[in-house]
Write an enzyme that holds these catalytic residues in place. Structure first.
Site, PDB file in Angstrom:
ATOM      1  N   CYS A 114      -5.921  -4.389  20.594  1.00  0.00           N
ATOM      2  CA  CYS A 114      -6.387  -3.024  20.858  1.00  0.00           C
ATOM      3  C   CYS A 114      -7.311  -2.999  22.078  1.00  0.00           C
ATOM      4  O   CYS A 114      -8.410  -3.555  22.044  1.00  0.00           O
ATOM      5  CB  CYS A 114      -7.105  -2.467  19.628  1.00  0.00           C
ATOM      6  SG  CYS A 114      -7.887  -0.854  19.902  1.00  0.00           S
ATOM      7  N   CYS A 139      15.260  15.875  17.254  1.00  0.00           N
ATOM      8  CA  CYS A 139      15.690  16.049  15.862  1.00  0.00           C
ATOM      9  C   CYS A 139      17.088  15.468  15.666  1.00  0.00           C
ATOM     10  O   CYS A 139      18.060  15.929  16.272  1.00  0.00           O
ATOM     11  CB  CYS A 139      15.665  17.535  15.512  1.00  0.00           C
ATOM     12  SG  CYS A 139      16.518  17.948  13.987  1.00  0.00           S
ATOM     13  N   CYS A 183      19.684  17.865  13.994  1.00  0.00           N
ATOM     14  CA  CYS A 183      19.947  19.129  14.689  1.00  0.00           C
ATOM     15  C   CYS A 183      21.368  19.201  15.245  1.00  0.00           C
ATOM     16  O   CYS A 183      21.974  20.275  15.316  1.00  0.00           O
ATOM     17  CB  CYS A 183      18.934  19.337  15.812  1.00  0.00           C
ATOM     18  SG  CYS A 183      17.284  19.801  15.218  1.00  0.00           S
TER      19      CYS A 183
END
Length: 540
Positions: free
Chosen positions: A111, A452, A455
């Site tokens: 990190c 999506c 979709c």
């Protein structure tokens, strides 16, 4: 803080990297180390400090100012490294439960923000130890000891958690060394520093550039009590109190003659701000919130949490290249003086993608390279965009409209498309009213997004339905990309979505199940159309 020389800065950066590595490979202290500072001081110096010591002895000519500065930096960082306790699976419980105050930093080796914070955390430990604070500063590698880290509430990196007698509370301060020290002292019983002499004041001024000063005839009474309450409630600023006029005048020049005074000192053009109200906790805190930030805050990784955390104002963001700030700073400061109790002005370097892009995406302007002026009202979750040239005059008028509430919120919209001869109309934010809400026809609207997965299947079903019902004058098929278009009356939580807007009532769209087959959807549409015909005949 004095600027480091170029060579010295390089060495300092190298030391930080080495210390970060030392953090990761250091072995955990046994539980006996948790209560004995003497034991921690016996830990050997890190390798870079030893190397510097040996080089100093072998090369007497290197005993110049740069070498002294380099050695001093190494000594400070090495000492800080030894003060911070390393928690692991075996000692974390005793370390937290066995001490009144413990501030824990959860970090991970991979990190980058952890790497940036750790040297400041270590330096804070050194400062607090020098102030005789009773707090224990500890760190834990959450990647190496996930169970231990999770047991105390560390879920992401970096995370700071304060434990008071074993009970945790989240860290809510800033991330500079000074801010960490101030927050810790406030939470561990030192909300106000009393200054009793000019020498003490001069010493304080060498360490603090931002603070709240109160002058009182005596350290008692309702005014002082409200001052103390405000000091305890505030998490960011150091409060100081004095009953000596010479001290107050040194810390706050041009002080008006009075036995009661409160002022805010900052390191910016408006360095000294006097509080004019009565001494009540909430009013003092409101005064600080209105004035604690610079007239124009430059957004950085370090202050982003603090900036975004100031939710009681409209925030105006100016996205531009760093060089443009020089030209814009003065007019922006002039504007800020007029609206600072209502609007916070923030400058964002548009080239800093990690800072600029997430916000610009909200406006569909993530690829913009030109200056962008936008605003966000956190209380109403409304966003606004200056759609004229970002001149100082236009920015000031934009701010006035924000304060007066006379400007309409901004909603994303793609350019208006040409739907001529289209079997399925493409709706965008700017045409939603005309093509959906104001249309006299029934509208079946497909709401989709590019990311999506499901979709595509729904789009194929809508295309089949459009062919099946082709020729009906009272039914139109449409679709809208919700990732690039918005409208206040289009509220969809999941994609894809199929919304049927009946011709007679566009305020209550009927939601169709996207899991239905094309045949089931066609039957549902026919039923609605027949129902409308039946109602029409009855009315005749």
């Amino acid at each position: 803080m004095a600027k480091l020389k170029p060579i010295s800065r390089l060495i300092f950066s190298t030391l930080i990297v080495l210390i970060f590595a030392a953090f990761l490979v250091s072995t955990a202290f046994s539980s006996d180390h948790l209560d004995l500072d003497e034991d921690m001081n016996e830990v050997d110096d890190i390798e870079e400090l030893i190397a510097l010591d040996e080089a100093e002895e072998q090369n007497p000519e290197s005993n110049n100012e740069e070498s002294k500065e380099r050695l001093s930096e190494a000594q400070v960082l090495s000492k800080a490294q030894r003060i911070v306790i390393e928690f692991n699976n075996d000692n974390i419980k005793k370390g937290i439960e066995g001490n009144e105050y413990v501030l824990v930093l959860g970090y991970a080796p991979w990190c980058m923000r952890s790497a940036e914070l750790m040297p400041r955390f270590a330096e804070s430990a050194t400062v607090l130890k020098g102030l005789n604070s009773q707090i224990k500063m500890a760190k834990i590698d959450g990647d190496r000891y996930p169970q231990a880290a999770g047991s105390i509430g560390i879920k992401g990196f970096p995370t700071l958690i304060l434990f008071i007698n074993g009970t945790s509370q989240p860290y809510t301060g800033g991330f500079s060394t000074e801010e960490i020290v101030i927050w810790v002292r406030k939470k561990t019983g030192v909300p106000v520093i009393r200054i009793g002499s000019v020498d003490e004041a001069n010493e304080f001024l060498t360490k603090h550039s931002t603070f709240v000063i109160g002058m009182f005839k005596k350290f008692e009474g309702s005014d002082y009590e409200e001052f103390m309450k405000a000091a305890k409630s505030d998490n960011e600023m150091q409060f100081v109190a004095t009953n000596i006029k010479e001290v107050a005048e040194l810390m706050f020049p041009n002080l008006k003659p009075s036995s009661l005074f409160l002022g805010l000192v900052k390191s910016e053009p408006e360095k000294y701000t006097t509080y004019e109200g009565e001494f009540y906790e909430d009013r003092i805190l409101q005064f600080l919130d209105d004035n604690k930030f610079p007239l124009v805050s430059v957004l950085t990784e370090l202050n982003s949490a603090k900036v975004y955390g100031s939710l009681n104002k409209i925030q105006l963001y100016v996205f531009a290249e760093a060089d443009d700030l020089t030209k814009l700073l003065q007019p922006l400061q002039d504007i800020a003086r007029k609206v600072k109790s209502k609007i916070m002005i923030v400058f964002v370097n548009i080239k800093e993608e990690n800072l600029a892009k997430p916000f610009l995406t909200l406006y569909g302007l993530e690829e913009s390279e030109d200056t962008v002026v936008a605003a966000y009202n956190y209380s109403s979750s409304s966003k606004f965009l200056l759609e004229m040239d970002p001149t100082p005059k236009n920015i000031e008028e934009f701010c006035s409209s924000l304060v007066d509430g006379t400007i309409s919120p901004f909603y994303r919209s793609q350019p208006i498309p040409d739907n001529k001869n289209a079997s399925i109309n493409i709706v965008v934010g700017k045409t939603f009213d005309d093509l959906v809400l104001s249309s006299p026809k029934n509208i079946l609207l497909e709401v989709h997004t590019p990311w999506c997965i499901a979709c595509e299947t729904t789009s194929k079903q809508v295309e089949k339905l459009a062919k099946h019902f082709k020729g009906l004058d009272n039914l139109t098929f449409a679709r809208i990309d919700a990732s690039s278009n918005e409208h206040p009356l289009l509220q969809v939580d999941d994609y894809p979505a199929l919304l049927f807007y009946p011709a007679g009532d566009k305020s209550n769209p009927i939601k169709f199940a996207t899991t239905s087959s094309s045949k089931e959807l066609a039957v549902r549409i026919n039923d609605i159309l027949k129902s409308q015909e039946s109602v029409g005949k009855d009315e005749l």
